[in-house]
Motif scaffolding. Structure first.
Motif, mmCIF file in Angstrom:
data_model
loop_
_atom_site.group_PDB
_atom_site.id
_atom_site.type_symbol
_atom_site.label_atom_id
_atom_site.label_comp_id
_atom_site.label_asym_id
_atom_site.label_seq_id
_atom_site.Cartn_x
_atom_site.Cartn_y
_atom_site.Cartn_z
ATOM 1 N N ARG A 69 21.082 75.720 -0.209
ATOM 2 C CA ARG A 69 20.686 74.317 -0.279
ATOM 3 C C ARG A 69 21.464 73.453 0.718
ATOM 4 N N LEU A 78 19.577 70.962 3.002
ATOM 5 C CA LEU A 78 19.151 69.731 2.353
ATOM 6 C C LEU A 78 20.326 68.799 2.094
ATOM 7 N N VAL A 81 16.315 64.395 -6.066
ATOM 8 C CA VAL A 81 15.795 65.516 -5.276
ATOM 9 C C VAL A 81 14.357 65.790 -5.696
ATOM 10 N N SER A 121 11.102 68.381 -4.807
ATOM 11 C CA SER A 121 10.616 69.582 -4.133
ATOM 12 C C SER A 121 9.204 69.887 -4.598
ATOM 13 N N HIS A 156 15.436 65.692 4.475
ATOM 14 C CA HIS A 156 14.124 66.310 4.308
ATOM 15 C C HIS A 156 14.133 67.663 5.012
ATOM 16 N N GLN A 178 5.949 73.696 2.185
ATOM 17 C CA GLN A 178 6.923 73.371 1.147
ATOM 18 C C GLN A 178 7.836 72.262 1.660
ATOM 19 N N SER A 232 11.344 69.698 0.588
ATOM 20 C CA SER A 232 12.439 69.278 -0.290
ATOM 21 C C SER A 232 13.038 68.006 0.303
#
Length: 318
Positions: free
Chosen positions: A31, A34, A158, A160, A247, A265, A267
């Motif tokens: 992660r 992000l 957050v 997603s 992003h 996809q 996030s």
């Protein structure tokens, strides 16, 4: 380490969050793109519970660098040691330690140590690495502090999600459409401008103007890492619209026995301080979540459908 001089740096920050929470952020490298500004993409290659091997892409003084690292995790001591296997030039060696200290209830100190060497200890290379290490470390610690101190609300901040389209056409043609992002201003209606550089094959740096449904134009900058053999393109926006702190995203092309599924996809970490400026007085975080979901989903689904049309039309003419 080689015979060159070993240079050392130290950065630390006090965080109003439990030590276990802070450790969780630095342990979860997948992660990092992000959560940490310099990190573009991380792939875990090996993991046995305490040791892991990672392939990482990150910016350093404006350049995209890639390397593999080994990390040893010690959750009991809240320490993580890392060492790059084959460092990116001009480095000949790079490693260090993350240390989380418990300062009491909801308070901790995070320290990041680095040691590095460069070939022949060239002063200009030492200065370059020292500047990149300082810039990235400050950015990482600053963002981690901001996120960790809101850890109780992170699920609200957050967002997603993903959208998928089925394609009755060759996977390679779908991927080709997504890869040839430099052609999007002619092919994708909501893209009005796109500047692209690809100095390293498969590493694309781009600036793009995107039209939204309300007629406004957003300018974003992104880095894309392309994996043609896996049918994947991952990306990180390095300059985001006002509602987003961060992003990241991924395009995946997955063939099966009946066709192809292409997926987008996203996030996002939302920025609370800009919500009312962008959406109007009294706008809420939940409204911002819906707005971002709809805006990003609308544009990415439009691109997925264009990739579908491209692949299916080309398949008919074969």
């Amino acid at each position: 380490m080689s015979a060159e001089q070993v240079h050392r740096t130290s950065h630390d920050v006090e965080i109003a969050a439990p030590a276990a929470v802070v450790y969780g952020f630095i342990a979860d490298t997948e992660r990092w793109p992000l959560f940490f500004p310099p990190n573009v993409h991380v792939e875990r290659l090996e993991f046995d519970g305490t040791s892991e091997r990672l392939r990482m892409w990150a910016t350093a003084n404006g350049a995209v660098k890639s390397w593999t690292s080994r990390r040893t995790l010690d959750p009991a001591a809240r320490r993580i040691e890392f060492r790059q296997e084959i460092p990116a030039a001009p480095l000949t060696g790079m490693g260090g330690t993350w240390i989380v200290e418990d300062l009491g209830q909801n308070s901790s100190r995070l320290t990041l140590l680095h040691d590095f060497t460069v070939a022949d200890d060239r002063p200009e290379d030492v200065e370059w690495v020292d500047r990149a290490t300082d810039t990235n470390s400050r950015a990482e610690l600053g963002r981690l502090k901001a996120l960790a101190e809101r850890w109780g609300r992170l699920d609200e901040l957050v967002l997603s999600f993903e959208d998928s389209v089925r394609v009755n056409g060759p996977a390679e043609l779908v991927y080709d459409f997504l890869y040839r992002v430099g052609d999007w201003p002619e092919l994708v209606p909501h893209v009005s401008r796109l500047d692209l550089t690809e100095d390293t094959p498969g590493v694309q740096v781009m600036a793009m103007d995107t039209r939204t449904a309300d007629g406004n134009t957003h300018t974003t900058e992104s880095i894309r890492i392309c994996f043609p053999h896996a049918g994947r393109i991952v990306y990180k926006q390095t300059a985001t619209p006002a509602l987003m702190d961060a992003h990241t995203g991924e395009w995946t092309v997955t063939p099966d026995e009946t066709g192809v599924t292409v997926t987008s996809q996203h996030s996002v970490v939302l920025r609370e301080d800009t919500i009312q400026h962008v959406l109007g007085q009294g706008a809420t975080l939940e409204q911002a979540r819906r707005y971002v979901r709809e805006a990003l989903g609308r544009n990415s689904t439009a691109t997925l459908n264009l990739a579908k049309q491209h692949a299916e039309a080309a398949a008919v003419t074969r």
